[in-house]
Scaffold this active site. Structure first.
Site, PDB file in Angstrom:
ATOM      1  N   ASN A  13      59.308  27.905  72.158  1.00 25.31           N
ATOM      2  CA  ASN A  13      58.197  26.943  71.386  1.00 25.31           C
ATOM      3  C   ASN A  13      57.063  27.872  70.768  1.00 25.31           C
ATOM      4  O   ASN A  13      56.215  28.513  71.608  1.00 25.31           O
ATOM      5  CB  ASN A  13      57.572  26.209  72.373  1.00 25.31           C
ATOM      6  CG  ASN A  13      56.311  25.373  72.127  1.00 25.31           C
ATOM      7  OD1 ASN A  13      56.149  25.301  70.654  1.00 25.31           O
ATOM      8  ND2 ASN A  13      55.524  24.472  73.137  1.00 25.31           N
ATOM      9  N   LYS A  15      54.620  27.070  68.884  1.00 22.92           N
ATOM     10  CA  LYS A  15      53.198  26.469  68.953  1.00 22.92           C
ATOM     11  C   LYS A  15      52.673  26.424  67.592  1.00 22.92           C
ATOM     12  O   LYS A  15      53.359  26.654  66.715  1.00 22.92           O
ATOM     13  CB  LYS A  15      52.351  26.945  70.119  1.00 22.92           C
ATOM     14  CG  LYS A  15      52.968  26.873  71.317  1.00 22.92           C
ATOM     15  CD  LYS A  15      52.240  27.095  72.564  1.00 22.92           C
ATOM     16  CE  LYS A  15      53.067  27.064  73.694  1.00 22.92           C
ATOM     17  NZ  LYS A  15      52.186  26.870  75.037  1.00 22.92           N
ATOM     18  N   HIS A  99      55.225  17.393  74.700  1.00 19.67           N
ATOM     19  CA  HIS A  99      54.790  18.801  75.272  1.00 19.67           C
ATOM     20  C   HIS A  99      53.158  18.485  75.843  1.00 19.67           C
ATOM     21  O   HIS A  99      52.458  17.630  75.312  1.00 19.67           O
ATOM     22  CB  HIS A  99      54.494  19.829  74.362  1.00 19.67           C
ATOM     23  CG  HIS A  99      54.195  21.284  74.769  1.00 19.67           C
ATOM     24  ND1 HIS A  99      52.864  21.649  75.058  1.00 19.67           N
ATOM     25  CD2 HIS A  99      55.174  22.011  75.068  1.00 19.67           C
ATOM     26  CE1 HIS A  99      53.070  22.749  75.519  1.00 19.67           C
ATOM     27  NE2 HIS A  99      54.309  23.284  75.601  1.00 19.67           N
ATOM     28  N   GLU A 101      50.437  19.823  75.866  1.00 22.79           N
ATOM     29  CA  GLU A 101      49.478  20.158  74.775  1.00 22.79           C
ATOM     30  C   GLU A 101      49.152  18.810  73.941  1.00 22.79           C
ATOM     31  O   GLU A 101      48.142  18.491  73.415  1.00 22.79           O
ATOM     32  CB  GLU A 101      49.739  21.346  73.937  1.00 22.79           C
ATOM     33  CG  GLU A 101      49.438  22.703  74.901  1.00 22.79           C
ATOM     34  CD  GLU A 101      50.305  23.877  74.603  1.00 22.79           C
ATOM     35  OE1 GLU A 101      50.783  23.961  73.248  1.00 22.79           O
ATOM     36  OE2 GLU A 101      50.341  24.840  75.295  1.00 22.79           O
ATOM     37  N   GLU A 171      57.753  21.394  82.955  1.00 16.19           N
ATOM     38  CA  GLU A 171      56.416  22.297  82.759  1.00 16.19           C
ATOM     39  C   GLU A 171      55.223  21.996  83.640  1.00 16.19           C
ATOM     40  O   GLU A 171      54.344  21.112  83.172  1.00 16.19           O
ATOM     41  CB  GLU A 171      56.136  22.339  81.219  1.00 16.19           C
ATOM     42  CG  GLU A 171      57.458  22.881  80.484  1.00 16.19           C
ATOM     43  CD  GLU A 171      57.089  23.429  79.137  1.00 16.19           C
ATOM     44  OE1 GLU A 171      57.191  24.482  78.877  1.00 16.19           O
ATOM     45  OE2 GLU A 171      56.131  22.578  78.178  1.00 16.19           O
ATOM     46  N   GLY A 177      51.118  29.168  79.878  1.00 17.60           N
ATOM     47  CA  GLY A 177      50.047  30.083  79.001  1.00 17.60           C
ATOM     48  C   GLY A 177      49.226  30.793  80.035  1.00 17.60           C
ATOM     49  O   GLY A 177      48.136  31.398  79.618  1.00 17.60           O
ATOM     50  N   SER A 217      55.156  30.185  81.824  1.00 18.94           N
ATOM     51  CA  SER A 217      54.761  31.657  81.772  1.00 18.94           C
ATOM     52  C   SER A 217      56.188  32.392  82.260  1.00 18.94           C
ATOM     53  O   SER A 217      56.359  33.271  82.925  1.00 18.94           O
ATOM     54  CB  SER A 217      53.913  32.117  82.916  1.00 18.94           C
ATOM     55  OG  SER A 217      52.533  31.529  82.303  1.00 18.94           O
ATOM     56  N   GLY A 239      54.620  31.975  75.061  1.00 17.06           N
ATOM     57  CA  GLY A 239      54.328  33.144  74.848  1.00 17.06           C
ATOM     58  C   GLY A 239      55.243  34.313  74.727  1.00 17.06           C
ATOM     59  O   GLY A 239      55.470  34.944  73.627  1.00 17.06           O
TER      60      GLY A 239
END
Ligand code: PEP
Length: 255
Positions: A13, A15, A99, A101, A171, A177, A217, A239
């Site tokens: 992802n 982002k 997601h 976010e 998640e 993150g 992570s 990430g």
């Protein structure tokens, strides 16, 4: 039916990162690093603006394309939205839905997730349905009830057959993150809980076939241990998917 019946899926992802040229450069490097790797599905999710270029770049490779979101109407006066037929047209196989976010910053709810999941499926796009608890929810013992709401709400009204085209991504929000990964045991516990829920809500057969990814992570150093858990069928990677080397290493540490 055991884990061997489920092909692991590693999805990156990206982002809100990468211009078109950066996205193509990352994809080109990744394609080379994972060429010939099989036994695992490899998916990248660039921003909407890079989908077309990345789609062209992954033709004839073993990398598949996902979008990071979708709207539930096919067309019309919905400024700023992108529809499932448009994502299909640009070459997407998957779409990430719900997601954390999007839930946190853009008002996504279990109801909108459910509408998007149904729309994606009706256009042959496979939803990656994200679920997960926040830190306060875990600390106050609400993990299972939150996961139950996310799963039951997000997959409400689906047939068992339709569920087979979905991937669930667990998640924990506190692990996204933050560099703070769930332990393999914490991940397995929730993955097993999700599979049992799917068994209750759908069927034993379907529950044993649906893939459940872990996200939060994931890095090359912790991927193998997480993927070794019996109900962990891959990873949704943020990430570490922004560098081809680390993403490819996660792919390789999965099989
Ligand atoms: C994600 O956003 O889906 C994610 C898991 O991010 P990260 O790997 O950076 O924690």
């Amino acid at each position: 039916m055991g884990r061997t019946m489920r092909t692991p899926i590693i999805a990156g992802n990206w982002k809100l990162n990468k211009t078109v040229s950066e996205a193509v450069a990352l994809t080109s490097e990744l394609k080379e690093l994972v060429e010939g790797t099989d036994g695992v599905e490899i998916v990248v999710a660039p921003t909407f603006t890079a989908l077309h270029a990345v789609s062209n770049s992954i033709k004839d490779s073993n990398v598949l394309l996902a979008a990071q979101d979708v709207y539930w109407e096919d067309s019309g006066a919905y400024t700023g939205e992108v529809s499932a037929p448009m994502l299909k047209d640009v070459g997407c196989d998957y779409v990430i839905i719900g997601h954390s976010e999007r839930r946190q910053y853009f008002g996504e709810t279990n109801e909108t997730v459910n509408q998007k999941v149904k729309t994606a499926l009706s256009h042959n796009l496979k939803p990656i349905v994200c679920v997960g608890e926040q830190l306060e929810e875990r600390e106050s013992g609400q993990t299972e009830s939150i996961i139950k709401d996310h799963i039951t709400g997000g997959t409400s009204g689906l047939t068992a057959d339709a569920l087979l085209s979905c991937v669930i991504a667990y998640e924990p929000v506190w692990a996204i993150g933050t560099g703070k990964t769930a332990t393999p045991e914490q991940a397995q516990e929730v993955h097993q809980f999700i599979r049992n829920l799917l068994r209750d809500n759908f069927s034993d057969e379907v529950a044993s076939q649906v893939r459940i990814q872990y996200g939060g992570s994931v890095k090359p150093e912790n991927a193998a241990e997480l993927m070794a858990q019996p109900d962990v069928d891959g990873a949704l990677v943020g990430g570490a998917s922004l560098q081809a080397e680390s993403f490819a290493q996660i792919v390789k540490n999965t099989i």
